[in-house]
Design a protein around this motif. Structure first.
Motif, PDB file in Angstrom:
ATOM      1  N   UNK A  41       0.836  -1.208   0.000  1.00 33.57           N
ATOM      2  CA  UNK A  41       0.000   0.000   0.000  1.00 33.57           C
ATOM      3  C   UNK A  41       0.867   1.252   0.000  1.00 33.57           C
ATOM      4  N   UNK A  42       1.944   1.240   0.772  1.00 32.26           N
ATOM      5  CA  UNK A  42       2.837   2.400   0.838  1.00 32.26           C
ATOM      6  C   UNK A  42       3.445   2.691  -0.530  1.00 32.26           C
ATOM      7  N   UNK A  43       3.895   1.647  -1.213  1.00 30.45           N
ATOM      8  CA  UNK A  43       4.459   1.835  -2.552  1.00 30.45           C
ATOM      9  C   UNK A  43       3.420   2.371  -3.522  1.00 30.45           C
ATOM     10  N   UNK A  44       2.200   1.864  -3.416  1.00 29.83           N
ATOM     11  CA  UNK A  44       1.117   2.334  -4.283  1.00 29.83           C
ATOM     12  C   UNK A  44       0.843   3.819  -4.050  1.00 29.83           C
ATOM     13  N   UNK A  45       0.723   4.218  -2.775  1.00 29.18           N
ATOM     14  CA  UNK A  45       0.500   5.628  -2.449  1.00 29.18           C
ATOM     15  C   UNK A  45       1.637   6.501  -2.967  1.00 29.18           C
ATOM     16  N   UNK A  46       2.864   6.028  -2.794  1.00 26.14           N
ATOM     17  CA  UNK A  46       4.036   6.814  -3.178  1.00 26.14           C
ATOM     18  C   UNK A  46       4.078   7.074  -4.680  1.00 26.14           C
ATOM     19  N   UNK A  47       3.535   6.151  -5.455  1.00 20.42           N
ATOM     20  CA  UNK A  47       3.567   6.275  -6.915  1.00 20.42           C
ATOM     21  C   UNK A  47       2.410   7.088  -7.479  1.00 20.42           C
ATOM     22  N   UNK A  48       1.439   7.421  -6.643  1.00 20.58           N
ATOM     23  CA  UNK A  48       0.283   8.181  -7.130  1.00 20.58           C
ATOM     24  C   UNK A  48       0.689   9.591  -7.535  1.00 20.58           C
ATOM     25  N   UNK A  49       0.034  10.092  -8.550  1.00 17.24           N
ATOM     26  CA  UNK A  49       0.325  11.436  -9.056  1.00 17.24           C
ATOM     27  C   UNK A  49       0.089  12.517  -8.007  1.00 17.24           C
ATOM     28  N   UNK A  50      -0.875  12.317  -7.136  1.00 18.57           N
ATOM     29  CA  UNK A  50      -1.215  13.335  -6.144  1.00 18.57           C
ATOM     30  C   UNK A  50      -0.538  13.077  -4.793  1.00 18.57           C
ATOM     31  N   UNK A  51       0.597  12.382  -4.785  1.00 22.19           N
ATOM     32  CA  UNK A  51       1.296  12.049  -3.541  1.00 22.19           C
ATOM     33  C   UNK A  51       1.584  13.295  -2.709  1.00 22.19           C
ATOM     34  N   UNK A 105       2.024  10.806   4.671  1.00 23.47           N
ATOM     35  CA  UNK A 105       3.365  10.762   4.075  1.00 23.47           C
ATOM     36  C   UNK A 105       4.392  10.221   5.073  1.00 23.47           C
ATOM     37  N   UNK A 106       4.259  10.611   6.336  1.00 20.46           N
ATOM     38  CA  UNK A 106       5.157  10.076   7.367  1.00 20.46           C
ATOM     39  C   UNK A 106       4.953   8.570   7.548  1.00 20.46           C
ATOM     40  N   UNK A 107       3.700   8.124   7.488  1.00 21.92           N
ATOM     41  CA  UNK A 107       3.422   6.693   7.612  1.00 21.92           C
ATOM     42  C   UNK A 107       4.047   5.929   6.446  1.00 21.92           C
ATOM     43  N   UNK A 108       3.890   6.444   5.253  1.00 19.28           N
ATOM     44  CA  UNK A 108       4.472   5.812   4.067  1.00 19.28           C
ATOM     45  C   UNK A 108       5.988   5.730   4.210  1.00 19.28           C
ATOM     46  N   UNK A 109       6.615   6.828   4.621  1.00 18.59           N
ATOM     47  CA  UNK A 109       8.064   6.853   4.810  1.00 18.59           C
ATOM     48  C   UNK A 109       8.483   5.829   5.869  1.00 18.59           C
ATOM     49  N   UNK A 110       7.780   5.792   6.992  1.00 21.15           N
ATOM     50  CA  UNK A 110       8.130   4.865   8.063  1.00 21.15           C
ATOM     51  C   UNK A 110       8.030   3.409   7.580  1.00 21.15           C
ATOM     52  N   UNK A 111       6.931   3.098   6.908  1.00 19.83           N
ATOM     53  CA  UNK A 111       6.727   1.722   6.424  1.00 19.83           C
ATOM     54  C   UNK A 111       7.810   1.338   5.423  1.00 19.83           C
ATOM     55  N   UNK A 112       8.110   2.222   4.478  1.00 19.58           N
ATOM     56  CA  UNK A 112       9.100   1.898   3.463  1.00 19.58           C
ATOM     57  C   UNK A 112      10.521   1.820   4.033  1.00 19.58           C
TER      58      UNK A 112
END
Length: 94
Positions: free
Chosen positions: A66-76, A84-91
């Motif tokens: 899910x984090x990778x999917x969010x990160x690749x979205x155009x509206x990230x 964004x912090x959650x995505x960074x932490x997970x990755x």
């Protein structure tokens, strides 16, 4: 129910660790269990959230996929700072 040392997401403080589960009493001397949550990104931020009947949304972290999917979205860049912090932490962690 979340466990001590588990990393979760809270609507109020974002990515946080369940530092402890404590008993607190109200004015009527009734005792309740509370999560002591500490922010992963800001050690000064903490919150006491009732284990039962809380109004704050608590959930497990998103998956790596899910984090990778969010990160690749155009509206990230339009996502909330907490997400964004959650995505960074997970990755960075998984």
């Amino acid at each position: 129910m979340f466990q001590k040392k588990e990393v979760i997401f809270s609507d109020t403080i974002g990515v946080c660790r369940v530092d402890d589960i404590v008993k607190l009493s109200d004015n009527k001397k009734d005792t309740y269990h509370y999560y002591l949550l500490r922010s992963v990104f800001d050690k000064a931020k903490k919150a006491y959230i009732p284990v039962e009947n809380h109004t704050v949304h608590l959930r497990a972290l998103i998956s790596s996929e899910e984090a990778l999917k969010y990160q690749k979205e155009d509206n990230f860049n339009e996502k909330s700072d907490q997400l964004k912090n959650e995505i960074k932490y997970v990755l960075d962690t998984f």
